[in-house]
Write a protein that holds these residues in place. Structure first.
Motif, PDB file in Angstrom:
ATOM      1  N   ASN A 147       0.803  -1.221   0.000  1.00  0.00           N
ATOM      2  CA  ASN A 147       0.000   0.000   0.000  1.00  0.00           C
ATOM      3  C   ASN A 147       0.838   1.274   0.000  1.00  0.00           C
ATOM      4  O   ASN A 147       0.290   2.372  -0.008  1.00  0.00           O
ATOM      5  CB  ASN A 147      -0.938   0.015   1.207  1.00  0.00           C
ATOM      6  CG  ASN A 147      -0.198  -0.062   2.528  1.00  0.00           C
ATOM      7  OD1 ASN A 147       0.757  -0.816   2.677  1.00  0.00           O
ATOM      8  ND2 ASN A 147      -0.635   0.720   3.500  1.00  0.00           N
ATOM      9  N   ARG A 166       2.667   1.875  -2.525  1.00  0.00           N
ATOM     10  CA  ARG A 166       2.722   2.108  -3.967  1.00  0.00           C
ATOM     11  C   ARG A 166       1.312   2.330  -4.520  1.00  0.00           C
ATOM     12  O   ARG A 166       0.340   1.796  -3.985  1.00  0.00           O
ATOM     13  CB  ARG A 166       3.356   0.916  -4.693  1.00  0.00           C
ATOM     14  CG  ARG A 166       4.868   0.950  -4.841  1.00  0.00           C
ATOM     15  CD  ARG A 166       5.609   1.132  -3.567  1.00  0.00           C
ATOM     16  NE  ARG A 166       7.060   1.054  -3.744  1.00  0.00           N
ATOM     17  CZ  ARG A 166       7.928   1.304  -2.792  1.00  0.00           C
ATOM     18  NH1 ARG A 166       7.509   1.642  -1.581  1.00  0.00           N
ATOM     19  NH2 ARG A 166       9.223   1.225  -3.011  1.00  0.00           N
ATOM     20  N   THR A 167       1.223   3.082  -5.608  1.00  0.00           N
ATOM     21  CA  THR A 167      -0.088   3.441  -6.163  1.00  0.00           C
ATOM     22  C   THR A 167      -0.510   2.572  -7.338  1.00  0.00           C
ATOM     23  O   THR A 167      -1.453   2.905  -8.045  1.00  0.00           O
ATOM     24  CB  THR A 167      -0.083   4.919  -6.596  1.00  0.00           C
ATOM     25  OG1 THR A 167       0.975   5.126  -7.547  1.00  0.00           O
ATOM     26  CG2 THR A 167       0.102   5.844  -5.416  1.00  0.00           C
ATOM     27  N   THR A 168       0.161   1.450  -7.545  1.00  0.00           N
ATOM     28  CA  THR A 168      -0.243   0.529  -8.595  1.00  0.00           C
ATOM     29  C   THR A 168      -1.730   0.180  -8.436  1.00  0.00           C
ATOM     30  O   THR A 168      -2.141  -0.238  -7.343  1.00  0.00           O
ATOM     31  CB  THR A 168       0.568  -0.779  -8.519  1.00  0.00           C
ATOM     32  OG1 THR A 168       1.955  -0.457  -8.475  1.00  0.00           O
ATOM     33  CG2 THR A 168       0.283  -1.665  -9.718  1.00  0.00           C
ATOM     34  N   PRO A 169      -2.546   0.333  -9.477  1.00  0.00           N
ATOM     35  CA  PRO A 169      -3.979   0.004  -9.365  1.00  0.00           C
ATOM     36  C   PRO A 169      -4.193  -1.508  -9.433  1.00  0.00           C
ATOM     37  O   PRO A 169      -4.844  -2.039 -10.332  1.00  0.00           O
ATOM     38  CB  PRO A 169      -4.593   0.733 -10.568  1.00  0.00           C
ATOM     39  CG  PRO A 169      -3.498   0.769 -11.589  1.00  0.00           C
ATOM     40  CD  PRO A 169      -2.215   0.912 -10.798  1.00  0.00           C
ATOM     41  N   LYS A 179      -6.209  -3.297  -1.685  1.00  0.00           N
ATOM     42  CA  LYS A 179      -5.165  -3.522  -2.693  1.00  0.00           C
ATOM     43  C   LYS A 179      -5.561  -4.613  -3.676  1.00  0.00           C
ATOM     44  O   LYS A 179      -5.363  -4.473  -4.891  1.00  0.00           O
ATOM     45  CB  LYS A 179      -3.859  -3.921  -1.989  1.00  0.00           C
ATOM     46  CG  LYS A 179      -2.637  -3.941  -2.896  1.00  0.00           C
ATOM     47  CD  LYS A 179      -2.207  -2.544  -3.279  1.00  0.00           C
ATOM     48  CE  LYS A 179      -0.964  -2.546  -4.118  1.00  0.00           C
ATOM     49  NZ  LYS A 179      -0.532  -1.199  -4.502  1.00  0.00           N
ATOM     50  N   GLU A 231      -2.817   9.651 -11.978  1.00  0.00           N
ATOM     51  CA  GLU A 231      -2.847   8.252 -11.547  1.00  0.00           C
ATOM     52  C   GLU A 231      -3.620   7.359 -12.517  1.00  0.00           C
ATOM     53  O   GLU A 231      -4.188   6.329 -12.118  1.00  0.00           O
ATOM     54  CB  GLU A 231      -3.435   8.125 -10.123  1.00  0.00           C
ATOM     55  CG  GLU A 231      -2.692   8.911  -9.068  1.00  0.00           C
ATOM     56  CD  GLU A 231      -1.293   8.362  -8.796  1.00  0.00           C
ATOM     57  OE1 GLU A 231      -1.109   7.152  -8.901  1.00  0.00           O
ATOM     58  OE2 GLU A 231      -0.397   9.168  -8.488  1.00  0.00           O
ATOM     59  N   PRO A 251       3.117  10.783  -4.197  1.00  0.00           N
ATOM     60  CA  PRO A 251       2.166  10.068  -3.331  1.00  0.00           C
ATOM     61  C   PRO A 251       2.839   9.250  -2.222  1.00  0.00           C
ATOM     62  O   PRO A 251       2.186   8.409  -1.612  1.00  0.00           O
ATOM     63  CB  PRO A 251       1.476   9.145  -4.336  1.00  0.00           C
ATOM     64  CG  PRO A 251       2.570   8.779  -5.287  1.00  0.00           C
ATOM     65  CD  PRO A 251       3.438  10.013  -5.415  1.00  0.00           C
ATOM     66  N   ASN A 269       4.213  16.566  -6.906  1.00  0.00           N
ATOM     67  CA  ASN A 269       4.326  15.110  -6.965  1.00  0.00           C
ATOM     68  C   ASN A 269       5.782  14.697  -6.764  1.00  0.00           C
ATOM     69  O   ASN A 269       6.347  13.911  -7.528  1.00  0.00           O
ATOM     70  CB  ASN A 269       3.800  14.558  -8.291  1.00  0.00           C
ATOM     71  CG  ASN A 269       2.296  14.653  -8.423  1.00  0.00           C
ATOM     72  OD1 ASN A 269       1.738  15.747  -8.351  1.00  0.00           O
ATOM     73  ND2 ASN A 269       1.651  13.530  -8.626  1.00  0.00           N
ATOM     74  N   ASP A 294       7.339  11.170  -7.160  1.00  0.00           N
ATOM     75  CA  ASP A 294       7.439  10.522  -8.474  1.00  0.00           C
ATOM     76  C   ASP A 294       8.338  11.261  -9.459  1.00  0.00           C
ATOM     77  O   ASP A 294       8.935  10.643 -10.336  1.00  0.00           O
ATOM     78  CB  ASP A 294       6.046  10.414  -9.123  1.00  0.00           C
ATOM     79  CG  ASP A 294       5.213   9.299  -8.527  1.00  0.00           C
ATOM     80  OD1 ASP A 294       5.792   8.341  -7.990  1.00  0.00           O
ATOM     81  OD2 ASP A 294       3.974   9.381  -8.592  1.00  0.00           O
TER      82      ASP A 294
END
Length: 425
Positions: free
Chosen positions: A71, A73-76, A118, A243, A285, A414, A417
């Motif tokens: 969590n 990381r912002t990977t969907p 997640k 995102e 993020p 940001n 990133d």
């Protein structure tokens, strides 16, 4: 006067005199594939780089272990997993022959609610999910050493499945050059010894020598570890500033990752033409704790002059470092001091030593650091090596008083990133 906003509730805005402000840098917003960003993922699965389609690589009755990030990381992930599982199913691997391993690295365990968010609530009922523990030697296997001597300790689960597949995202990274690819194995599902050895290599280089470079000594070691761990296929996405999925790469862990890094630079690589006396950065993020928020510090280092001042604005609701609580007592130190301690055997945790160096090179060796962080009290911030400020405006005013009224400022959005790239006029 230029008004600067921050992506955090309750922090307030700040103003910077026009004559001081050189630039505001932010990642790009991309044009998304017609039909939605998941169309790009479907395309990448149909057109893998360096491998056959995943459904053609696997066989009926085979098993698969999917590595996912946590969590921080912002990977969907919850949106991507159904497409990946569908591809596996087309090749003959059913969900009962598939498991997920959350690649925590040395991070804390995720709560049930965090895992559900997640992975997805429905999917969580259908598939086994494990969390990696880098400190539990009983759950690790030793696979020898790499050519350069890195000890390879990885989660035993990787040896129990026919196929090991990585799902993640690619952004600029201080330790590995870019995230993604083999990084989900090392440090994601490796033991602390392996992680410490690779991370210490990165500490021997300035941030500008590693961050945003596709090929570097640390990445090569990570690739070597992942190869021994039998990582055979990756699905990595590049997200834009909003995102959304800009690019997806699937296929060979090294060849596909290189293509993903190039796409990542298209979004996060933002040019600047002159180094600044003061850099102001958020850490979005990467905001949960300072260990993660340091990503904004690393980005802020790139456009900062020698002797400059970095103002970091971050919430850090979980404090300094959940997985490395002793960091609050040690603080950020100059590189040579830490190296001498490592050479004398005074650091058992080389991962933490590397982290201390990464930040210490900036706020101790290169210049000074001011932090605006409600999640970390003043006394702790100062013990870590920062100058404390209550608000972004106070932090900027303090920096201007230190650097002089003519100081030039660059602002990063940001910061967790972005990849500032020096490009002289």
């Amino acid at each position: 006067m230029a008004r600067i906003t921050f992506p955090y509730e309750g922090f307030g805005d700040a103003v910077i005199p026009d004559e001081n402000l050189m630039a505001v840098l932010a990642p790009r917003t991309a044009e998304i594939a017609r039909g939605g960003d998941l169309e790009e993922v479907k395309r990448a699965l149909r057109e893998p780089i360096g491998t056959p389609r995943l459904k053609d690589m696997v066989g009926k009755g085979n098993s698969a272990l999917i590595l996912i990030d946590d969590n921080t990381r912002t990977t969907p992930t919850a949106r991507l997993l159904p497409l990946l599982l569908e591809e596996l199913s087309s090749g003959g691997i059913s969900s009962d022959r598939t498991a997920i391993l959350i690649a925590l690295g040395t991070h804390r365990f995720m709560s049930k609610a965090e895992v559900e968010a997640k992975v997805g609530k429905d999917l969580l009922q259908k598939i086994r999910v494990f969390q990696h523990d880098a400190h539990d030697e009983s759950k690790l296997a030793n696979l020898g050493t790499t050519e350069h001597g890195t000890e390879v300790w990885i989660n035993r689960l990787l040896l129990e499945y026919d196929h090991v597949i990585a799902l993640g995202h690619i952004t600029p990274h201080r330790v590995a050059g870019f995230s993604g690819g083999a990084k989900i194995v090392q440090p994601g599902v490796s033991g602390v010894v392996t992680t410490g050895q690779t991370h210490w290599v990165s500490a021997l280089y300035d941030g500008a020598d590693i961050m945003g470079t596709i090929d570097n000594p640390v990445r090569r070691e990570m690739n070597a570890v992942a190869k021994k761990a039998r990582l055979s296929f990756i699905m990595n996405v590049v997200l834009d500033r909003e995102e959304r999925i800009y690019r997806c790469v699937c296929g060979d862990p090294e060849k596909a990752h290189v293509a993903g890094c190039e796409a990542s630079r298209e979004i996060y690589g933002i040019p600047f033409s002159e180094y600044a006396d003061i850099v102001v950065t958020d850490t979005f993020p990467a905001d949960s704790e300072l260990w993660q928020a340091a990503k904004g510090i690393y980005a802020g280092d790139l456009p900062l002059k020698q002797g400059g001042i970095l103002v970091t604005v971050t919430p850090c609701p979980e404090g300094v470092a959940q997985g490395h609580p002793e960091l609050s007592e040690i603080g950020y130190l100059p590189f040579q001091q830490v190296k001498d301690m490592v050479d004398r055997g005074e650091f058992d945790d080389l991962t933490m030593a590397a982290h201390i160096v990464h930040v210490g090179r900036i706020i101790r060796d290169k210049g000074k650091g001011i932090i605006v962080c409600p999640g970390i009290e003043r006394s702790t911030s100062e013990k870590l090596g920062f100058i404390f400020a209550e608000t972004p405006q106070e932090g900027i005013d303090r920096a201007l008083s230190m650097a002089g009224p003519g100081a030039k400022i660059i602002v990063l959005k940001n910061g967790g990133d972005i990849l500032p790239l020096y490009s002289p006029k």
